[in-house]
Design a protein around this motif. Structure first.
Motif, mmCIF file in Angstrom:
data_model
loop_
_atom_site.group_PDB
_atom_site.id
_atom_site.type_symbol
_atom_site.label_atom_id
_atom_site.label_comp_id
_atom_site.label_asym_id
_atom_site.label_seq_id
_atom_site.Cartn_x
_atom_site.Cartn_y
_atom_site.Cartn_z
ATOM 1 N N ASN B 289 0.830 -1.574 0.017
ATOM 2 C CA ASN B 289 0.030 -0.263 -0.020
ATOM 3 C C ASN B 289 0.903 1.114 0.069
ATOM 4 O O ASN B 289 1.841 1.305 0.946
ATOM 5 C CB ASN B 289 -0.764 0.085 1.273
ATOM 6 C CG ASN B 289 -2.150 -1.068 0.976
ATOM 7 O OD1 ASN B 289 -2.807 -1.502 0.213
ATOM 8 N ND2 ASN B 289 -2.853 -1.034 1.849
ATOM 9 N N THR B 290 0.570 2.033 -0.727
ATOM 10 C CA THR B 290 2.076 3.355 -1.129
ATOM 11 C C THR B 290 0.416 4.165 -1.731
ATOM 12 O O THR B 290 -0.384 3.638 -1.958
ATOM 13 C CB THR B 290 2.403 3.314 -2.462
ATOM 14 O OG1 THR B 290 1.742 3.011 -3.677
ATOM 15 C CG2 THR B 290 3.622 2.014 -1.856
ATOM 16 N N PRO B 291 0.894 5.212 -1.040
ATOM 17 C CA PRO B 291 0.064 6.489 -1.140
ATOM 18 C C PRO B 291 0.688 7.555 -2.042
ATOM 19 O O PRO B 291 1.478 7.388 -3.943
ATOM 20 C CB PRO B 291 0.706 7.937 -0.301
ATOM 21 C CG PRO B 291 2.035 7.625 -0.150
ATOM 22 C CD PRO B 291 1.745 5.782 -0.207
ATOM 23 N N LEU B 292 -0.615 7.871 -2.922
ATOM 24 C CA LEU B 292 -0.364 8.066 -4.803
ATOM 25 C C LEU B 292 -1.233 9.158 -4.248
ATOM 26 O O LEU B 292 -2.125 9.546 -4.403
ATOM 27 C CB LEU B 292 -1.500 7.221 -5.452
ATOM 28 C CG LEU B 292 -1.382 8.304 -7.064
ATOM 29 C CD1 LEU B 292 0.642 8.888 -7.420
ATOM 30 C CD2 LEU B 292 -1.559 7.514 -8.290
ATOM 31 N N VAL B 293 -0.458 10.931 -3.717
ATOM 32 C CA VAL B 293 -1.155 11.875 -4.279
ATOM 33 C C VAL B 293 -0.541 13.054 -5.663
ATOM 34 O O VAL B 293 0.553 13.427 -5.829
ATOM 35 C CB VAL B 293 -0.669 12.854 -3.413
ATOM 36 C CG1 VAL B 293 -1.400 14.417 -2.630
ATOM 37 C CG2 VAL B 293 -0.470 12.147 -1.805
ATOM 38 N N LEU B 294 -1.652 13.447 -5.994
ATOM 39 C CA LEU B 294 -1.840 14.034 -7.526
ATOM 40 C C LEU B 294 -2.252 15.709 -6.790
ATOM 41 O O LEU B 294 -3.588 15.803 -6.683
ATOM 42 C CB LEU B 294 -2.973 13.564 -8.700
ATOM 43 C CG LEU B 294 -1.844 11.734 -8.820
ATOM 44 C CD1 LEU B 294 -3.484 11.540 -9.580
ATOM 45 C CD2 LEU B 294 -1.508 11.735 -9.663
ATOM 46 N N ILE B 295 -1.462 16.737 -7.149
ATOM 47 C CA ILE B 295 -1.605 17.965 -6.886
ATOM 48 C C ILE B 295 -1.468 18.919 -8.357
ATOM 49 O O ILE B 295 -0.616 18.888 -8.912
ATOM 50 C CB ILE B 295 -1.125 18.113 -5.648
ATOM 51 C CG1 ILE B 295 -0.348 17.640 -5.037
ATOM 52 C CG2 ILE B 295 -1.174 19.927 -5.610
ATOM 53 C CD1 ILE B 295 0.469 17.598 -4.171
ATOM 54 N N SER B 296 -2.275 19.831 -8.286
ATOM 55 C CA SER B 296 -2.489 20.524 -9.614
ATOM 56 C C SER B 296 -3.963 20.793 -9.777
ATOM 57 O O SER B 296 -4.913 21.099 -8.823
ATOM 58 C CB SER B 296 -3.029 19.417 -10.899
ATOM 59 O OG SER B 296 -3.245 20.111 -11.808
ATOM 60 N N PRO B 297 -3.585 22.638 -9.955
ATOM 61 C CA PRO B 297 -4.563 23.599 -10.208
ATOM 62 C C PRO B 297 -5.635 22.937 -11.294
ATOM 63 O O PRO B 297 -6.423 23.877 -10.732
ATOM 64 C CB PRO B 297 -3.618 24.549 -10.185
ATOM 65 C CG PRO B 297 -2.393 24.269 -10.416
ATOM 66 C CD PRO B 297 -2.046 23.147 -10.410
ATOM 67 N N ALA B 298 -5.368 22.143 -11.724
ATOM 68 C CA ALA B 298 -6.226 21.917 -12.131
ATOM 69 C C ALA B 298 -7.361 20.947 -11.687
ATOM 70 O O ALA B 298 -9.104 21.186 -12.605
ATOM 71 C CB ALA B 298 -6.056 20.356 -13.865
#
Ligand code: ZN
Ligand code: ZN
Lengths: 219, 1026
Positions: B289-298
């Motif tokens: 279990n790994t984290p996946l964080v996507l950060i974008s102003p979109a």
């Protein structure tokens, strides 16, 4: 004649076996937080001591020990001294064998030596009681068809069972169950004890069963 | 009349060969073939399907434009899910948590697949495919990633990529990055410098505008995990450091954001997690279990912390590809993350889904012959059709609510199709080809069961009743049954089986051959039956000696022990234990022989003679004492060797003598030990050789020493240690830094093997990957800590030794051939024996060259034990061929582990493949590696051959019978193991423990077959002469 001997042996074995149980139970009453795994060394020496005492007492009373030619005090002391020496040597021998089998050389030397003491109690001490400090007699008993009496046969069986028990006791050690009895040398001492008890139980039964086949040369 | 008469060794060899083929068939079925279209072809923009449109538009097949301008991938090695989403994240990663909870971001838990080791995970992240177990093994030596992948696609599309971090990337993607700085993960105890090496570039890079993709791979967290576990006090500061980096990058990206350009994307992810002890490799929850964080102003702003959704790690690859406007890589099994494209227009979203679906359906078509039957495939076709009709409405300018609703329906259909296709593809990875497996298993089992009676009989020749079996009814019935079964299975199972994909002619030939074999074996077994029931009555007085009991119990016990994963991991313990018992049994035999004999002579004096005077006196007495000392010497040797290399899992981390020797401070001891061992090897081996070989041998052994000195393992007496220390050892990965790391590990609780796949030697495996490729690509320019690796590496010395090895082998073979040509007689026999010994000493010399310096004592002890046992035990105590063979086999097995091998792929020492070679050449490297790995069993097998040949005055049968026993000894565990693995194929540890062992077993069987070939050759020319 036969039945008497077998019965005598069975009762002697029963006494020795019960001494093991007592050595496990009595300390639990008197000592706090005594457990077979937790305070393993205490248990080990209590069993070894009681087995030693009971064995010596029983064989003294039964008079199984080989007849001695001389009965002088110095000879007796000599005998006693030699017995002690043999016992010590056998402890060292077992210790070496166990180390050769892969026990750590230094880290758990005391535990390993305790196992050696227990094995010596189960095997060498009985030899000393029954045969006396006479290596030639030992070799005779432990070579093929060398048993001359019921006691010799019982000695063969108990010794073999103790050693095989200790041998089998080493098998669970690599398993990853993380049980308290998988710690060195607990499983081996338990195996040896179980083997010894089995030997005590089996010996009279086996001799009784095979009494037709066993033809001992009369001394 | 059609009876084939074969000598028993030839029969054994044939059986073994059939067995190897069956095991190969089994392996083919057992290890799932990786889902792949083809290795080297890449997706092209021109291959993209047109947007479903009723009329063929002008730019229909044009790829949709990118969604994100710049992408920063922040990969934190061993970032566990709870480091971000759990309480640790709350405490140590405040900024990231704030972004996750309130910022414009999406967060997920990405599930990694086993093996959770860095290199396969990077491959999964970039290709979107799931590298299988066999991939890991096969790719040990191919550093560059040839498969279609995201990085290649990006580079091909003209994107400028910058990479900082773990140099695994640099090796996987050579020449892909515009700018790169790889840091090595060799020094596990270093967790600050590795990260500072990455961070130091960051400020500068973030200011610049000349890049499109930035990849950062931080190793520090993983190193901390290995050193002190996930709850150590070092974790917190490291997470805070990572949090600051997220903050820095995010701030920089936001400041770069401007009207009119596309938004940027920051991806924070981990390649794998870690267990509670800090290791990884297996498939337990904390590891995958790994984290996946996507950060974008979109993205839309979040209102608060939501429980993150769960997806597969491979889903990131197609998402990033589409987000960048790139084609999805061919072998990707991932499906795009719908949330990322949430705010796009419906048309674009549908288009993306269609592209992803198209790629998956192509992959499905390539991998599954019955793809038409797959649910996902049909769903996808339906969705594409409704997509078409939606497009038609859309193009017509319809903007009503109907269009929106219909679009949502199409979207749903696409998502379902993607899910079904992706899971069908992933399932195919975990699917066994049961047909091949069961056929292999049944054949190998029957072969063993039916050939066993032949092995137990001691006849020199075996009659194979060809005619009786070929013209019998059962043969035809069997053929018919086999064909019917084949047709039935292949028509019903959907052709996923390897056997079904073979041409029909070949399959039917195979069926006929195996039926004939079965019939012949059954006939033979049936013929043997009455005699075998007769023999016990004759030999009821036949009793087993203690030694026989030990040998029998040991063989059976070891075979049974293979059913436990712990015993497989600690198999060396089993063998050491059995070998010890064997030595004690032999000791007892020796005692009995010498003391009983004496007792019969003179009753009393047998024990008065404990004085050493006898030893110095007559030869009979000294022989007795030497014979008595032999098992004790063997026991002592074994005990010493045991502490040389610790293997297995549970106790592997304890400091062993080998590491002590390899550390720089003890180079003097190592040199001394190596020199002594080489001298001992020379003394032991030269007795049987001719003068020329003796000289060649001594020069060769000197060459071995100078090779080791050139590589930097040992010192010449005139050499100062300081110079040599500065040289980088070829075996860095097993050198002192690893000792340090291991010690630190052992300071914690002992590594729990429970659910860690490659747990114990996982770091070793990691380093192995690193090493393998380092040697290949970077040998000439890699610099580590300012130490140049640009050195000859002892190539000249190694080649010098090779020349002598070849010379000795040549002399030996020449002698053998001459012995064959000369007529029978004592001379021919002696020549042959000498020839064999020369071949043997050639092999010993080669092994001495390949063994690490600290393993040379193992070789010396091996030869010593062989010499004394042959001299005082096997000859004097008149052990028969079977007993001698079993003892040799046991010793061979034990020495396999003494030299540091284990049942884990990670302990295979592939640096051996570079001895004397300047670059990686496949064939010699593989052969050398196999030779050095199986040196122990091979040397003992060769010794058995030499010994049995030299014992020709005794039973003529010896060699053939020995070869038969040898084949049988190998077959029993191999066959049992094959059956066992079939039964345990859904076991939790199947990939971590049982599969590597299966490969070892198969390899060992193959090597045994080669040895049996030599046996047969030696046996053959004797029977020819007789
Ligand atoms: Zn990693
Ligand atoms: Zn790691």
């Amino acid at each position: 004649m036969w039945d008497v001997e077998i019965r005598g042996m069975a009762s002697a074995h029963a006494i020795v076996a019960s001494s093991i149980f007592l050595a496990t139970v009595i300390p639990a009453v008197f000592l706090e937080n005594f457990s077979v795994y937790g305070s393993h060394m205490v248990w080990l020496y209590s069993v070894a001591g009681s087995v030693a005492v009971v064995n010596i007492a029983v064989f003294w009373l039964l008079g199984i020990s080989p007849p001695t030619k001389k009965n002088t005090l110095s000879f007796k002391i000599n005998r006693l001294f030699r017995s002690c020496l043999y016992f010590l040597l056998s402890c060292l021998f077992y210790h070496t064998v166990v180390v050769l089998y892969g026990a750590p050389l230094l880290e758990t030397a005391l535990d390993t030596f305790s196992l050696a003491v227990l094995l010596s109690t189960f095997t060498t001490l009985r030899c000393l009681c029954i045969l006396g400090p006479n290596i030639q007699a030992w070799i005779r008993v432990f070579s093929r068809d060398g048993a001359l009496s019921v006691w010799d046969t019982s000695l063969q069986i108990t010794t073999g069972c103790s050693l095989v028990g200790a041998w089998l006791g080493a098998f669970p050690i690599p398993l990853d169950w993380d049980r308290p009895w998988q710690v060195w040398p607990v499983s081996c001492t338990l195996g040896a004890t179980a083997g010894f008890l089995t030997g005590l139980l089996v010996a009279p039964v086996w001799i009784h069963w095979h009494r037709k086949l066993l033809t001992y040369k009369l001394k | 009349m059609f009876i084939m008469r074969l000598s028993s060794s030839v029969f054994a060899l044939l059986c073994l060969m059939c067995e190897v083929l069956c095991i190969a068939l089994f392996l083919r079925g057992f290890f799932p073939v990786p889902v792949k279209s083809s290795v080297s072809s890449k997706s092209k923009v021109s291959d993209l399907p047109p947007e479903p449109l009723t009329g063929s538009g002008t730019n229909a097949s044009e790829s949709p434009g990118p969604v994100f301008r710049r992408v920063v991938i922040l990969l934190v090695d061993a970032l566990r899910e709870d480091f971000v989403f759990g309480s640790d994240g709350l405490r140590f990663m405040p900024y990231t948590r704030q972004v996750v909870e309130r910022g414009s971001s999406h967060s997920f838990i990405a599930k990694a697949r086993a093996p959770t080791v860095t290199m396969p995970r990077i491959k999964a992240l970039t290709t979107g495919s799931i590298p299988g177990f066999i991939d890991v093994v096969m790719n040990l030596n191919s550093p560059a990633l040839l498969e279609d992948n995201l990085i290649w696609q990006a580079k091909n599309a003209g994107k400028r990529i910058i990479f900082y971090g773990d140099d695994t990337w640099v090796r996987l993607f050579p020449k892909h990055f515009m700018e790169q700085d790889g840091t090595t993960s060799f020094f596990v105890s270093d967790y600050t410098e590795v990260d500072n090496n990455v961070t130091r570039h960051l400020d500068d890079t973030l200011k610049r505008d000349d890049w499109d993709i930035l990849i950062l791979h931080y190793l520090g967290l993983d190193h901390i995990g290995h050193i002190s576990g996930p709850h150590s006090s070092l974790i917190g500061p490291k997470l805070t450091e990572m949090d600051d980096i997220v903050k820095k990058i995010h701030a920089a990206l936001i400041s770069k954001e401007s009207e009119g350009t596309l938004p940027n994307l920051l991806v924070l992810c981990g390649d794998h997690g870690m267990t509670e002890t800090g290791s990884h490799g297996g498939s337990s929850d904390p590891e995958i279990n790994t984290p996946l964080v996507l950060i974008s102003p979109a993205f839309r702003r979040k209102g608060g912390f939501e429980v993150p959704g769960v997806l597969e790690q491979v889903d990131l690859a197609p998402t990033l590809a589409l987000g960048q406007g790139l084609p999805i890589s061919k072998n990707s099994v991932g499906r795009l993350i719908p949330a990322v494209f949430e705010d796009l227009s419906l048309r674009d979203r549908l288009r993306f889904l269609q592209l992803n679906g198209h790629q998956l359906s192509c992959l499905l078509e390539d991998n599954n012959p019955s793809f038409h039957k797959e649910d996902g495939y049909e769903l996808f076709r339906v969705a594409e059709k409704s997509h078409g009709s939606w497009m038609k409405l859309y193009m017509d300018g319809n903007t009503s609510e109907v269009l929106g609703n219909m679009g949502k329906k199409v979207l749903k259909q696409y998502l379902e199709a993607l899910k079904a296709m992706s899971s069908a593809l992933s399932k195919q990875l975990g699917k066994y080809d049961m047909y091949s497996m069961i056929m292999g298993m049944i054949l190998v089992l029957i072969l063993l069961l039916l050939a066993m009676p032949e092995a137990l009989s001691r006849e020199a020749a075996v009659d194979i009743p060809l005619a009786a079996s070929l013209f019998s009814l059962p043969f035809y019935l069997l053929c018919l049954l086999g064909s019917a079964l084949h047709v039935l299975i292949c028509t019903s199972a959907g052709g996923l089986c390897y056997l079904c994909s073979l041409p029909w002619v070949l399959v039917f030939t195979l069926i006929i051959l195996s039926s004939a074999l079965m019939c012949a074996l059954v006939t033979m077994a049936a013929r043997r039956m009455p005699t075998s029931t007769k023999t016990p009555t004759k030999g009821s007085g036949w009793t087993l000696s203690e030694l026989d009991v030990v040998l029998l119990v040991g063989t059976v016990g070891h075979t049974l022990s293979l059913s436990s994963s712990s015993f497989i991991e600690e198999e060396h313990q089993t063998w050491f234990f059995l070998l010890n018992t064997l030595c004690l049994a032999v000791f007892q035999d020796v005692c009995r022989k010498y003391f009983r004999e004496q007792e019969e002579g003179g009753e009393e004096e047998s024990f008065s003679s404990f004085s050493p005077a006898v030893e110095l006196g007559m030869s009979a007495g000294s022989e007795k004492w030497l014979a008595l000392a032999t098992p004790l010497l063997t026991l002592t040797c074994c005990r010493l060797l045991r502490s040389l290399n610790h293997t297995g899992v549970q106790w592997a981390h304890l400091p062993d003598f080998g590491h002590w020797l390899n550390s720089a401070d003890h180079k003097m001891f190592l040199s001394l030990l190596a020199a002594l061992s080489l001298a001992l090897i020379f003394l032991l081996i030269q007795r049987h050789c001719s003068l020329v070989s003796k000289i060649a041998l001594s020069l060769g052994l000197l060459g071995v020493y100078s090779y080791r000195a050139a590589v930097g393992n040992v010192l010449f007496p005139w050499q100062h240690s300081s110079r040599a220390v500065s040289k980088l050892e070829v075996e860095r990965w097993d050198g002192e830094f690893l000792t340090g790391e291991r010690r630190e590990e052992s300071a914690m609780t002992r590594p729990r093997r429970a659910d860690a796949a490659f747990s114990g030697s996982q770091r070793r495996l990691n380093l192995l990957f690193a090493e393998a490729s380092a040697e290949v690509t970077e040998k000439n320019y890699r610099c580590l800590e300012g130490v140049s690796f640009c050195q000859s590496g002892g190539t000249v010395e190694a080649r010098f030794v090779y020349v002598f090895v070849l010379g000795i082998l040549f002399t030996g073979v020449k002698d053998l051939l001459r012995a064959q040509l000369t007529s029978s007689g004592g001379d021919g026999g002696r020549l042959k024996s000498r020839g064999l010994w020369e071949v043997y000493s050639g092999v010993v010399l080669l092994v001495a060259l390949l063994f690490r310096a600290h393993n040379l004592p193992t070789l010396a002890c091996c030869l010593l034990i062989q010499t004394v046992m042959a001299q005082f035990i096997w000859k004097r105590l008149h052990y028969d061929a079977a007993q001698t063979t079993i003892m040799h086999y046991w010793f061979g097995q034990a020495f396999f582990y003494f030299q540091g091998n284990s049942n884990n792929i990670g302990t295979v020492d592939i640096s051996v493949g570079f001895v004397g070679l300047e670059s990686y050449v496949e064939a010699p490297a593989v052969i050398l590696t196999a030779l050095s790995t199986y040196a122990g069993p091979l040397l003992w097998a060769f010794h058995l051959l030499c010994y049995l040949t030299s014992q020709r005055h005794r039973a003529v049968m010896g060699l053939g019978h020995g070869s038969y026993c040898f084949a049988l000894l190998r077959s029993i565990p191999a066959v049992f193991y094959v059956v066992l693995v079939t039964g345990l194929r859904y076991h939790l540890f199947i990939w971590s423990v049982f599969s590597p062992k299966l490969l070892y077993e198969a390899m060992h069987t193959l090597i045994t077959t080669a040895v049996c070939l030599c046996f047969t050759f030696m046996d053959q020319d004797r029977s020819g002469r007789l």
